[in-house]
Design a protein around this motif. Structure first.
Motif, short mmCIF file in Angstrom:
data_model
loop_
_atom_site.label_atom_id
_atom_site.label_comp_id
_atom_site.label_asym_id
_atom_site.label_seq_id
_atom_site.Cartn_x
_atom_site.Cartn_y
_atom_site.Cartn_z
N VAL A 17 0.88 -1.17 0.00
CA VAL A 17 0.00 0.00 0.00
C VAL A 17 0.91 1.22 0.00
CG1 VAL A 17 -1.77 1.27 1.27
CG2 VAL A 17 -1.82 -1.24 1.24
N LYS A 18 0.85 2.02 -1.05
CA LYS A 18 1.77 3.13 -1.23
C LYS A 18 1.05 4.48 -1.21
CE LYS A 18 5.29 0.62 -3.91
NZ LYS A 18 6.12 0.64 -5.14
N ASP A 19 1.25 5.23 -0.12
CA ASP A 19 0.82 6.63 -0.05
C ASP A 19 -0.65 6.79 -0.40
OD1 ASP A 19 1.63 9.20 0.66
OD2 ASP A 19 1.86 9.79 -1.43
N ASP A 31 -10.89 9.94 0.77
CA ASP A 31 -11.77 10.95 1.36
C ASP A 31 -13.23 10.56 1.17
OD1 ASP A 31 -9.73 12.76 2.18
OD2 ASP A 31 -9.53 13.45 0.11
N TYR A 32 -14.04 10.91 2.18
CA TYR A 32 -15.48 10.71 2.09
C TYR A 32 -16.16 12.02 2.50
CZ TYR A 32 -14.58 5.65 2.16
OH TYR A 32 -14.13 4.38 1.88
N SER A 33 -16.75 12.71 1.55
CA SER A 33 -17.55 13.92 1.84
C SER A 33 -16.84 14.87 2.80
CB SER A 33 -18.91 13.52 2.41
OG SER A 33 -19.61 12.70 1.51
N GLY A 34 -15.61 15.18 2.49
CA GLY A 34 -14.88 16.13 3.32
C GLY A 34 -14.14 15.51 4.48
N HIS A 35 -14.36 14.22 4.74
CA HIS A 35 -13.64 13.53 5.82
C HIS A 35 -12.53 12.68 5.23
CE1 HIS A 35 -12.64 11.07 9.26
NE2 HIS A 35 -12.97 9.97 8.58
N ARG A 36 -11.32 12.86 5.72
CA ARG A 36 -10.19 12.06 5.23
C ARG A 36 -10.09 10.79 6.06
NH1 ARG A 36 -5.08 14.42 2.35
NH2 ARG A 36 -6.84 14.59 0.90
N ALA A 37 -10.42 9.66 5.45
CA ALA A 37 -10.39 8.37 6.14
C ALA A 37 -9.00 7.78 6.18
CB ALA A 37 -11.36 7.40 5.46
N LEU A 38 -8.22 8.01 5.12
CA LEU A 38 -6.84 7.53 5.05
C LEU A 38 -5.97 8.66 4.53
CD1 LEU A 38 -7.50 4.00 3.51
CD2 LEU A 38 -6.75 4.46 5.86
N ARG A 64 -11.68 -2.03 2.85
CA ARG A 64 -12.59 -1.88 1.70
C ARG A 64 -11.82 -1.63 0.40
NH1 ARG A 64 -18.03 -0.96 2.72
NH2 ARG A 64 -18.58 -1.07 4.94
N LEU A 65 -10.71 -0.90 0.51
CA LEU A 65 -9.89 -0.68 -0.68
C LEU A 65 -9.27 -1.99 -1.16
CD1 LEU A 65 -7.97 2.61 0.25
CD2 LEU A 65 -9.99 2.39 -1.20
N THR A 82 -14.29 -0.01 -2.59
CA THR A 82 -14.07 1.38 -2.97
C THR A 82 -12.68 1.50 -3.60
OG1 THR A 82 -13.20 1.92 -0.77
CG2 THR A 82 -15.57 2.29 -1.14
N ARG A 83 -12.38 2.66 -4.15
CA ARG A 83 -11.09 2.92 -4.80
C ARG A 83 -10.37 4.06 -4.07
NH1 ARG A 83 -10.16 -1.17 -8.66
NH2 ARG A 83 -12.13 -1.65 -9.68
N PRO A 84 -9.05 4.03 -4.04
CA PRO A 84 -8.32 5.15 -3.42
C PRO A 84 -8.43 6.41 -4.27
CG PRO A 84 -6.78 3.60 -4.44
CD PRO A 84 -8.14 2.97 -4.53
N ASP A 85 -8.44 7.57 -3.62
CA ASP A 85 -8.43 8.83 -4.36
C ASP A 85 -7.04 9.13 -4.93
OD1 ASP A 85 -11.16 9.48 -3.87
OD2 ASP A 85 -10.62 9.94 -1.80
N SER A 86 -6.01 8.65 -4.23
CA SER A 86 -4.65 8.73 -4.76
C SER A 86 -3.83 7.66 -4.06
CB SER A 86 -4.04 10.12 -4.53
OG SER A 86 -3.90 10.39 -3.15
N GLY A 87 -2.66 7.39 -4.62
CA GLY A 87 -1.83 6.32 -4.11
C GLY A 87 -2.06 5.03 -4.89
N GLU A 88 -1.29 3.99 -4.54
CA GLU A 88 -1.35 2.74 -5.28
C GLU A 88 -1.41 1.55 -4.33
OE1 GLU A 88 1.26 3.13 -9.20
OE2 GLU A 88 2.38 3.75 -7.40
#
Length: 306
Positions: free
Chosen positions: A6-8, A12-19, A47-48, A53-59
């Motif tokens: 898991v890289k960087d 985010d969910y509706s303004g909340h940063r989960a990771l 979940r990722l 769900t999919r990450p907003d950024s990172g790999e």
């Protein structure tokens, strides 16, 4: 070899940063702990990995390749929120979920029956799920998770709802699955279980990875210079140049047992030498902090509290 990378990762969910830029590496064939208080981000990461769900950024990489849709067929996921089809029969339910993971009906039936026998549920194969006790239903959910022999198993609070006897049985099965080659990601609040079955871990708090490493190495990192000593004499005199006495009590085998804290910079060998001159020293052992103590200390510190 790293089986999960898991890289960087940011989610985010509706303004909340989960990771928040979380990275971790899980070696193939290991049992890896994913720890953290409620709401820290553990379930978001799970979940990722399951591609819910999919990450907003990172790999995210699995076995050296970017995580792909078909990888879900090789993953077994036991969620914290349990859910079974209550009107289905036990074996039919297991076979149904096994076939969703690509098994043939014959293979799923054979493996399902073997697992029911292992878990002491063979007589319930043709009973409806709704007839099972909570603990028995939990076992069926566990079987449904592992029946297709996945390479990666993700357990989210696997012992929730189990009594101590069934917890121990499930723990043994998890260890056996790992010994047979499965890589296991283990999310739990049960810190004693982490010490027993996990080799490495990541602690997530407030969406960030705040502590990572080998379980034993981290316990040594957090040690407090505490030792237990067993002497034949009933009392131990203080020596403020070498140690302070935290507690002392009678030992079950005679004499007394004391917990001492070494003065900073003092070597235990020096203390042992002194004790051997003054007392009959029967034993000593360094006291390492438990994972529960480390969990509380780390989460408290990262929350900015005293």
């Amino acid at each position: 070899m790293d089986f999960i990378e898991v890289k960087d990762v940011v989610k985010d969910y509706s303004g909340h940063r989960a990771l928040d830029h979380v990275s971790l590496n899980v070696k193939e064939g290991t049992v890896y702990g994913l720890l953290g208080p409620n709401g820290a981000g553990k379930t978001s990461l799970i979940r990722l990995l399951n591609q819910i769900t999919r990450p907003d950024s990172g790999e995210i990489f699995l076995d050296g390749k970017p995580l792909a849709t078909e990888d879900v067929m090789h993953i077994g996921y036991l969620p914290e929120e349990r859910g079974l089809y209550k009107k289905m029969k036990v074996l039919s339910h297991i076979v149904y979920l096994g076939r969703l993971k690509g098994m043939s009906k014959a293979d799923a039936t054979r493996e399902g029956r073997q697992w029911l026998e292992r878990m002491g549920l063979e007589e319930w194969a043709d009973k409806k799920i709704e007839a099972l006790s909570k603990g028995m239903a939990q076992k069926v959910q566990f079987i449904s998770t592992v029946v297709h022999n996945p390479r990666l198993l993700i357990f989210d609070e696997p012992f929730s709802g189990f009594d101590p006897v069934n917890t121990e049985q499930l723990k043994k099965e998890i260890i056996r699955l790992n010994e047979n080659g499965a890589t296991i990601l283990f999310s739990t609040h049960n810190m004693a279980s982490v010490e027993e079955v996990c080799k490495e871990f990541t602690l997530i708090n407030k969406s960030k990875a705040v502590l990572q490493g080998n379980v034993l190495d981290i316990r040594h990192q957090f040690k407090k210079n505490l030792f237990t000593i067993h002497i034949a004499e009933p009392v131990l005199a203080p020596d403020n140049t070498l140690y302070t006495i935290e507690s002392i009590k009678p030992h079950g085998l005679g004499g007394s047992e004391a917990v001492i804290r070494l003065v900073p910079g003092v070597n235990m060998k020096d203390v042992i030498g002194l004790l051997n001159q003054r007392y009959t020293l029967l034993g000593f052992e360094e006291m390492l902090p438990t994972m529960n103590e480390i969990f509380i200390e780390t989460v408290t510190d990262s929350n900015g509290q005293a």
